[in-house]
Scaffold this motif. Sequence first.
Motif, PDB file in Angstrom:
ATOM      1  N   UNK A   1       3.590   6.033  -5.481  1.00  0.00           N
ATOM      2  CA  UNK A   1       3.520   6.129  -6.950  1.00  0.00           C
ATOM      3  C   UNK A   1       2.389   7.066  -7.371  1.00  0.00           C
ATOM      4  N   UNK A   2       1.251   6.959  -6.697  1.00  0.00           N
ATOM      5  CA  UNK A   2       0.114   7.826  -7.011  1.00  0.00           C
ATOM      6  C   UNK A   2       0.431   9.285  -6.669  1.00  0.00           C
ATOM      7  N   UNK A   3       1.097   9.496  -5.543  1.00  0.00           N
ATOM      8  CA  UNK A   3       1.451  10.859  -5.145  1.00  0.00           C
ATOM      9  C   UNK A   3       2.421  11.487  -6.142  1.00  0.00           C
ATOM     10  N   UNK A   4       3.349  10.693  -6.627  1.00  0.00           N
ATOM     11  CA  UNK A   4       4.306  11.213  -7.603  1.00  0.00           C
ATOM     12  C   UNK A   4       3.599  11.629  -8.889  1.00  0.00           C
ATOM     13  N   UNK A   5       2.605  10.876  -9.296  1.00  0.00           N
ATOM     14  CA  UNK A   5       1.840  11.243 -10.497  1.00  0.00           C
ATOM     15  C   UNK A   5       1.102  12.567 -10.298  1.00  0.00           C
ATOM     16  N   UNK A  11       0.885  11.212   1.928  1.00  0.00           N
ATOM     17  CA  UNK A  11       2.072  10.585   1.338  1.00  0.00           C
ATOM     18  C   UNK A  11       3.084  11.636   0.911  1.00  0.00           C
ATOM     19  N   UNK A  12       2.622  12.728   0.310  1.00  0.00           N
ATOM     20  CA  UNK A  12       3.534  13.793  -0.108  1.00  0.00           C
ATOM     21  C   UNK A  12       4.225  14.433   1.087  1.00  0.00           C
ATOM     22  N   UNK A  13       3.516  14.572   2.185  1.00  0.00           N
ATOM     23  CA  UNK A  13       4.140  15.086   3.413  1.00  0.00           C
ATOM     24  C   UNK A  13       5.299  14.179   3.818  1.00  0.00           C
ATOM     25  N   UNK A  14       5.078  12.866   3.741  1.00  0.00           N
ATOM     26  CA  UNK A  14       6.114  11.910   4.130  1.00  0.00           C
ATOM     27  C   UNK A  14       7.282  11.915   3.149  1.00  0.00           C
ATOM     28  N   UNK A  34       0.832  -1.209   0.000  1.00  0.00           N
ATOM     29  CA  UNK A  34       0.000   0.000   0.000  1.00  0.00           C
ATOM     30  C   UNK A  34       0.869   1.263   0.000  1.00  0.00           C
ATOM     31  N   UNK A  35       1.943   1.227   0.773  1.00  0.00           N
ATOM     32  CA  UNK A  35       2.837   2.392   0.824  1.00  0.00           C
ATOM     33  C   UNK A  35       3.432   2.690  -0.546  1.00  0.00           C
ATOM     34  N   UNK A  39       1.580  15.868 -12.492  1.00  0.00           N
ATOM     35  CA  UNK A  39       0.428  16.452 -13.177  1.00  0.00           C
ATOM     36  C   UNK A  39       0.181  17.903 -12.765  1.00  0.00           C
ATOM     37  N   UNK A  40       0.974  18.408 -11.817  1.00  0.00           N
ATOM     38  CA  UNK A  40       0.835  19.802 -11.392  1.00  0.00           C
ATOM     39  C   UNK A  40      -0.315  20.051 -10.440  1.00  0.00           C
ATOM     40  N   UNK A  41      -0.725  19.027  -9.668  1.00  0.00           N
ATOM     41  CA  UNK A  41      -1.799  19.186  -8.687  1.00  0.00           C
ATOM     42  C   UNK A  41      -1.462  20.304  -7.701  1.00  0.00           C
ATOM     43  N   UNK A  42      -2.420  21.218  -7.497  1.00  0.00           N
ATOM     44  CA  UNK A  42      -2.175  22.418  -6.688  1.00  0.00           C
ATOM     45  C   UNK A  42      -1.840  22.051  -5.251  1.00  0.00           C
ATOM     46  N   UNK A  43      -2.642  21.149  -4.645  1.00  0.00           N
ATOM     47  CA  UNK A  43      -2.411  20.765  -3.247  1.00  0.00           C
ATOM     48  C   UNK A  43      -1.063  20.083  -3.094  1.00  0.00           C
ATOM     49  N   UNK A  44      -0.698  19.241  -4.060  1.00  0.00           N
ATOM     50  CA  UNK A  44       0.584  18.549  -3.997  1.00  0.00           C
ATOM     51  C   UNK A  44       1.745  19.533  -4.033  1.00  0.00           C
ATOM     52  N   UNK A  45       1.653  20.498  -4.926  1.00  0.00           N
ATOM     53  CA  UNK A  45       2.717  21.502  -5.024  1.00  0.00           C
ATOM     54  C   UNK A  45       2.755  22.395  -3.793  1.00  0.00           C
TER      55      UNK A  45
END
Length: 713
Positions: free
Chosen positions: A236-240, A287-290, A230-231, A244-250
Amino acid sequence: LSPLNPPAMLRDEDTEADFQRFLRRVDDVTNLLQGLNSPDSAVKEKAIAEAEEKLRDGGPSGEEGPRTTVDRTAINTRPPGTAEAENADAFLAMLEKDAKERAKQRKRKEQLANALKEKGNDAFRRGDFARAIQRYTEGLETLRDKQELYTNRAQAYLKIQEYEKAIGDCEWALKCNEKCIKAYFLMGKAHLALKHYAESRQCYEKILQIDPQKESLFRGCVNEVNSEQRRVKDEERAMKEVEAGNVAALAIKELLQRLGTPGQDILFYTGGIRILAEVVKDCTEQTLFRTNNGFSILGDNEAVRGAFCAERKTPAEVELCVSLLLLWQAVCAGNEENQRLLLTQPDVSAQLPELLSSGTLGLQRETLALISLYSECDSGRKLLVRHRDLSRWLEILMAFVKCSDARAGSAMNILSDLIGEERFKAQCRVLLSTSVLPLFAQLLTSARLVNQAALARAIGTMGSLCAEPGIRGRMAESRECWQGCLELLDDGLDGSTPSYQECVFAVLGLMMNLLLESNGIIQHFAVDVSGRCLALLSHQDGRIVTRAIGVLSRVLPASSSAVEEAVKGGVVKKMIKFLKAGGQLTASYGIKTLGICTKSNRQAQEELVKADKGFAVLRRLLESEEELVVGNAAFCLGQCLGVPGAGTSLLGSNVVLLLLRLAGGDAARTSVQENAAIALGKLCIAEPRHLHQLRKLNGLAILNSSMKYVHSS
């Protein structure tokens, strides 16, 4: 580490074939020896023929070897069969000599291999894994079918991340012992490290097939595989999302970079952490925080770390800590990997109990909320008890009973969750006598002044801890604990609120658990305890009445004075009343209480005869499906038959049939037969006219056989 790969690795096909030939030869020789030693003449003759054939062919496994030229023109002057017998005897002697020599060689090799294994183990414990591998390899060169050397070397390979080599060694260990659990366990770990999830699960399933008792190990291992899979998917999903330029991710990445800026005002960091906590809303952001090293905020930022670890915090530092706790709640909710990483931060582990006992409302509330994320799920509880010394937590969490707000309920929820963990219960023993019991006694004596709903749950928690004999013994020896229980019961006699009644109910349950012990303190308090319980028999709550009877059934055996006072207080009449109307549990406690009272107290015997006309209640209990109830009812009846007129009052009843059936029955508890036999004998002595019915039922033989119980009683 390539120079450490010796021929003992057995990885090429020729070597494996040689190994298999060796095993076949051992099997051949073993079978021949068994045949030659067989008592069956046909089997023995067949073995002799096979042995001669093997000798002619050059060896037990048919391999080519040097052969001796035989002059077959010589005339054999010996009787027929003599040569064959001599050849068989010679071959058998040769095999036995060879077997002994091989056994000696094997023993020498075993000793040397064990010595090298121990040297390897010492190196492994020191963390010198390369040296450990070298020693295990030398051991395998000496004795190449020693399973422990393969599994030990595989474990060392895991430590240096040589996963393929670890798998290879596990496979060889399984050739030596196909049911080697350690080999499957280590191979599962190696496959997991290589992201071979299906293969890893298969290894763990093999463990369960070999030993179904390893269910707990299996579940833990499979959960680890699932979590790791799962991790990886989450990352992998977070990296995508980032690509993709997701605002929250950035935004998460940018906020973490800003929080890493040194030398800023504490309010700057507090505001940034609050914003970050609001941005993290789902698994991808967690996941992005981690993956962006969000958990390093304490280690990398001195200002944040200083505020979090400060012993006496300023209002600004309190705000920053509250912000951190809210952030961690956001990133850890439902995320096992983040929960694990947070607890590996030394400052977090050290500060959690300090924050809980800080006395600051906001810090305590948010710390409790964070810990609840862990305690509410099995994996989280395992993380808590694995990473934390929780010996102080019982005392700290129990102190929240004094709070009138939601903190008390949250603390009790955590305690209820943790109490099922064996490691937590073991840690509770550490400070039980010095810290926990004094606090608990104080809470009991001030029950009117604390959060009673929380107190009832705290009492229940202590009752659950009593399942552990060591904890129960220490609590049962605490005068303060018994005194606190009595004071709480005193306040509950005059009528009370529903929440206070729950406290009374819980205390009675705790006392029942403590009365499984036997000591001088219990004997000292027995009269007071039985007096409080007698007073509670008129309580309007049936649950409380039932537990009060239960406490009586356990405390009265501790003191003859308590029995005397209870009988004077009318316990016999009250028990008969409850036995007439009570349920199964009440009957069990009530009849046991009557048995204790009538065992040694004449007044109790006389009162029972008066209160239970014709022993109607006892006769009904003799037909109960519960053997414990039946045995105690027969015991009570037997004790009371010495009262004048008691036996006569039973004329015309079915008591002889009931007792006869029980005395000759097959109850699992032998006390049922014994008590029934004694009662039957005493009945016929007290009123000889019962013998007539006994004869009609052909029961004299059973009565005669039971007289030994009567005399011994």
